[in-house]
Scaffold this motif. Structure first.
Motif, PDB file in Angstrom:
ATOM      1  N   PHE A 169     -42.257  13.906  27.106  1.00 46.69           N
ATOM      2  CA  PHE A 169     -42.604  12.577  26.586  1.00 46.69           C
ATOM      3  C   PHE A 169     -43.744  12.014  27.412  1.00 46.69           C
ATOM      4  N   TYR A 170     -44.535  11.115  26.801  1.00 47.43           N
ATOM      5  CA  TYR A 170     -45.752  10.650  27.475  1.00 47.43           C
ATOM      6  C   TYR A 170     -46.381   9.518  26.670  1.00 47.43           C
ATOM      7  N   ALA A 171     -47.435   8.903  27.267  1.00 50.43           N
ATOM      8  CA  ALA A 171     -48.109   7.780  26.604  1.00 50.43           C
ATOM      9  C   ALA A 171     -49.557   8.087  26.229  1.00 50.43           C
ATOM     10  N   GLY A 172     -50.067   9.248  26.550  1.00 54.22           N
ATOM     11  CA  GLY A 172     -51.376   9.650  26.073  1.00 54.22           C
ATOM     12  C   GLY A 172     -52.543   8.944  26.733  1.00 54.22           C
ATOM     13  N   ASN A 173     -53.693   9.016  26.049  1.00 49.28           N
ATOM     14  CA  ASN A 173     -54.968   8.532  26.573  1.00 49.28           C
ATOM     15  C   ASN A 173     -55.670   7.763  25.464  1.00 49.28           C
ATOM     16  N   ALA A 174     -56.039   6.516  25.731  1.00 50.18           N
ATOM     17  CA  ALA A 174     -56.572   5.632  24.686  1.00 50.18           C
ATOM     18  C   ALA A 174     -57.864   6.136  24.066  1.00 50.18           C
ATOM     19  N   VAL A 175     -58.619   6.997  24.749  1.00 49.58           N
ATOM     20  CA  VAL A 175     -59.895   7.442  24.208  1.00 49.58           C
ATOM     21  C   VAL A 175     -59.787   8.789  23.491  1.00 49.58           C
ATOM     22  N   ARG A 176     -58.567   9.336  23.384  1.00 52.17           N
ATOM     23  CA  ARG A 176     -58.358  10.555  22.620  1.00 52.17           C
ATOM     24  C   ARG A 176     -57.556  10.222  21.354  1.00 52.17           C
ATOM     25  N   ASN A 177     -57.495  11.173  20.428  1.00 48.14           N
ATOM     26  CA  ASN A 177     -56.642  10.968  19.264  1.00 48.14           C
ATOM     27  C   ASN A 177     -55.198  10.774  19.700  1.00 48.14           C
ATOM     28  N   GLY A 178     -54.451  10.008  18.879  1.00 43.73           N
ATOM     29  CA  GLY A 178     -53.126   9.580  19.280  1.00 43.73           C
ATOM     30  C   GLY A 178     -51.990  10.437  18.757  1.00 43.73           C
ATOM     31  N   GLY A 218     -44.246  13.793  31.221  1.00 48.09           N
ATOM     32  CA  GLY A 218     -42.978  13.983  31.919  1.00 48.09           C
ATOM     33  C   GLY A 218     -42.025  14.816  31.091  1.00 48.09           C
ATOM     34  N   LYS A 219     -41.001  15.350  31.736  1.00 45.83           N
ATOM     35  CA  LYS A 219     -39.949  16.065  31.020  1.00 45.83           C
ATOM     36  C   LYS A 219     -39.030  15.035  30.362  1.00 45.83           C
ATOM     37  N   LYS A 220     -38.803  15.202  29.075  1.00 48.45           N
ATOM     38  CA  LYS A 220     -38.010  14.251  28.295  1.00 48.45           C
ATOM     39  C   LYS A 220     -36.596  14.091  28.869  1.00 48.45           C
ATOM     40  N   PRO A 221     -36.052  12.863  28.889  1.00 49.35           N
ATOM     41  CA  PRO A 221     -34.642  12.686  29.244  1.00 49.35           C
ATOM     42  C   PRO A 221     -33.763  13.527  28.322  1.00 49.35           C
ATOM     43  N   THR A 222     -32.728  14.118  28.859  1.00 48.06           N
ATOM     44  CA  THR A 222     -31.904  15.045  28.077  1.00 48.06           C
ATOM     45  C   THR A 222     -30.840  14.351  27.227  1.00 48.06           C
ATOM     46  N   LYS A 223     -30.530  13.096  27.553  1.00 50.54           N
ATOM     47  CA  LYS A 223     -29.389  12.441  26.908  1.00 50.54           C
ATOM     48  C   LYS A 223     -29.753  11.485  25.783  1.00 50.54           C
ATOM     49  N   ILE A 224     -31.026  11.456  25.398  1.00 51.06           N
ATOM     50  CA  ILE A 224     -31.440  10.592  24.294  1.00 51.06           C
ATOM     51  C   ILE A 224     -32.304  11.398  23.326  1.00 51.06           C
ATOM     52  N   SER A 225     -32.491  10.859  22.117  1.00 46.01           N
ATOM     53  CA  SER A 225     -33.255  11.547  21.081  1.00 46.01           C
ATOM     54  C   SER A 225     -34.750  11.459  21.364  1.00 46.01           C
ATOM     55  N   HIS A 226     -35.522  12.218  20.586  1.00 50.25           N
ATOM     56  CA  HIS A 226     -36.979  12.151  20.748  1.00 50.25           C
ATOM     57  C   HIS A 226     -37.523  10.776  20.393  1.00 50.25           C
ATOM     58  N   ALA A 227     -37.010  10.152  19.328  1.00 52.23           N
ATOM     59  CA  ALA A 227     -37.488   8.819  18.961  1.00 52.23           C
ATOM     60  C   ALA A 227     -37.156   7.803  20.055  1.00 52.23           C
ATOM     61  N   GLU A 228     -35.951   7.905  20.606  1.00 50.37           N
ATOM     62  CA  GLU A 228     -35.574   7.007  21.701  1.00 50.37           C
ATOM     63  C   GLU A 228     -36.447   7.261  22.931  1.00 50.37           C
ATOM     64  N   ALA A 229     -36.690   8.527  23.230  1.00 51.56           N
ATOM     65  CA  ALA A 229     -37.531   8.863  24.382  1.00 51.56           C
ATOM     66  C   ALA A 229     -38.951   8.351  24.195  1.00 51.56           C
ATOM     67  N   ALA A 230     -39.450   8.388  22.965  1.00 49.81           N
ATOM     68  CA  ALA A 230     -40.810   7.932  22.697  1.00 49.81           C
ATOM     69  C   ALA A 230     -40.977   6.439  22.933  1.00 49.81           C
TER      70      ALA A 230
END
Length: 354
Positions: A105-114, A128-140
């Motif tokens: 999971f991550y927040a990216g870079n404002a000057v690149r495609n999203g 970072g490595k995604k938390p294991t106990k929550i879903s991808h949408a929650e992690a995002a």
């Protein structure tokens, strides 16, 4: 009829040479949001390619759509979105610490495609490595707001991560029910050990900030000095202003903060007099979480900050603040932009691509 963005079936490799997403070909209101297709990027040596499983929105999304850092054209569309969670499917030649199949999971870079896309390329150092106990949408829902809060309070203001050193210190968080504010409350109270005063004005937002851990709630629609005096609150050591900072509110913050206090902010309104703190020798501390990736400075720190979040989430110390999770579609993203621009959202708006 608006249909969700189609997914590639394989989660191990990407055979197509294009990426489908939601973005813009020009600046404007929500009606400029559209489905776009861009070429698959050539991975830089430090890039990973991620199959996106979850995304989330932030106020920066509608600001970029409206024109900030946006040079999109019909020939060169820009995919929006910054928060993302998914699975690594390809690695650049210099990538360290990640392998194909890792959940990240991550927040990216404002000057690149999203990240509002089926696949996304990102520098591994801000991942970072995604938390294991929550879903991808929650992690995002976590990366951008957590990085913003952690950089502002720990890296920039310099608050110790040792709670014993913060005994007796108080932090005021303005707009406590928002994405950044709700995470900052948890960080300040549950990790740093500060007394937390948060602002909120509606019954549902007052309840939410208390749930996040705020010790005291004051109404930001009333004069802050009156709110502090009515509740017999002492002036604060630190302030974190998590909305657009204008002259009126900066003057109020100067008034209720101690001399030499540090006032962190994430977005100055046009024309704000940032010299207003001079008379009390207070420090204004800006926080722009895209500064590291945009300028290529100490990018590994963001990966470290996200791994701290993952550990705290899996331990149950902090929680994600995805108040609403919907199926990813153009219509849902348009509605999300409207909600964020209204200033009345609580927590984060997240979307699943699974």
């Amino acid at each position: 009829k608006i249909t969700p963005i189609k997914q590639y079936k394989s989660n191990k490799s990407m055979n197509s040479q294009s990426i489908k997403g939601i973005g813009v070909t020009k600046s404007g209101d929500v009606d400029v949001l559209t489905e776009v297709t861009v070429p698959k990027p050539q991975l830089a040596p430090e890039d990973i390619l991620v199959q996106i499983k979850g995304v989330a929105l932030n106020p920066v999304d509608y600001k970029v759509r409206a024109g900030m850092l946006n040079n999109a054209t019909e020939e060169n569309p820009k995919i929006l979105g910054y928060d993302g969670s998914g699975v690594v499917v390809e690695l650049g030649s210099n990538v360290k610490g990640f392998k194909v199949g890792d959940e990240v999971f991550y927040a990216g870079n404002a000057v690149r495609n999203g990240t509002l896309a089926d696949y996304h390329a990102v520098d591994y150092r801000i991942v970072g490595k995604k938390p294991t106990k929550i879903s991808h949408a929650e992690a995002a829902s976590v990366p951008l707001v957590w990085i913003t809060a952690y950089e502002a309070l720990v890296d920039n203001v310099g608050i110790s991560t040792d709670p014993k050193k913060n005994e007796g210190k108080t932090l005021l968080i303005v707009a406590g029910a928002g994405g950044v504010g709700s995470v900052a409350i948890q960080l300040a109270k549950k990790v740093l050990g500060l007394k937390v005063i948060a602002t909120a004005s509606r019954p549902e937002t007052i309840e939410f900030v208390k749930k996040m851990g705020a010790d005291v709630v004051v109404n930001h629609r009333n004069p802050l000095r009156k709110e502090f005096d009515d509740q017999k609150l002492a002036d604060v050591d630190y302030v974190f202003h998590t909305w657009d900072l204008d002259n009126d509110y900066l003057g109020q913050l100067v008034n209720i903060a101690k001399p030499f206090a540090k006032i962190a902010y994430i977005s100055p309104a046009p024309g704000t007099d940032l010299g207003a703190t001079f008379i009390k020798a207070q420090q204004l501390v800006p926080e722009f979480m895209f500064a590291r990736p945009m300028h290529g400075v100490d990018q590994e720190r963001q990966g470290e900050i996200l791994n701290i979040a993952a550990k705290l989430i899996d331990e149950g110390t902090i929680v994600h603040t995805a108040a609403k999770i919907e199926k990813f579609s153009l219509n849902a993203i348009k509605e999300g932009h409207k909600t964020l621009a209204s200033g009345k959202s609580i927590g984060k708006l997240a979307y699943t691509l699974e």
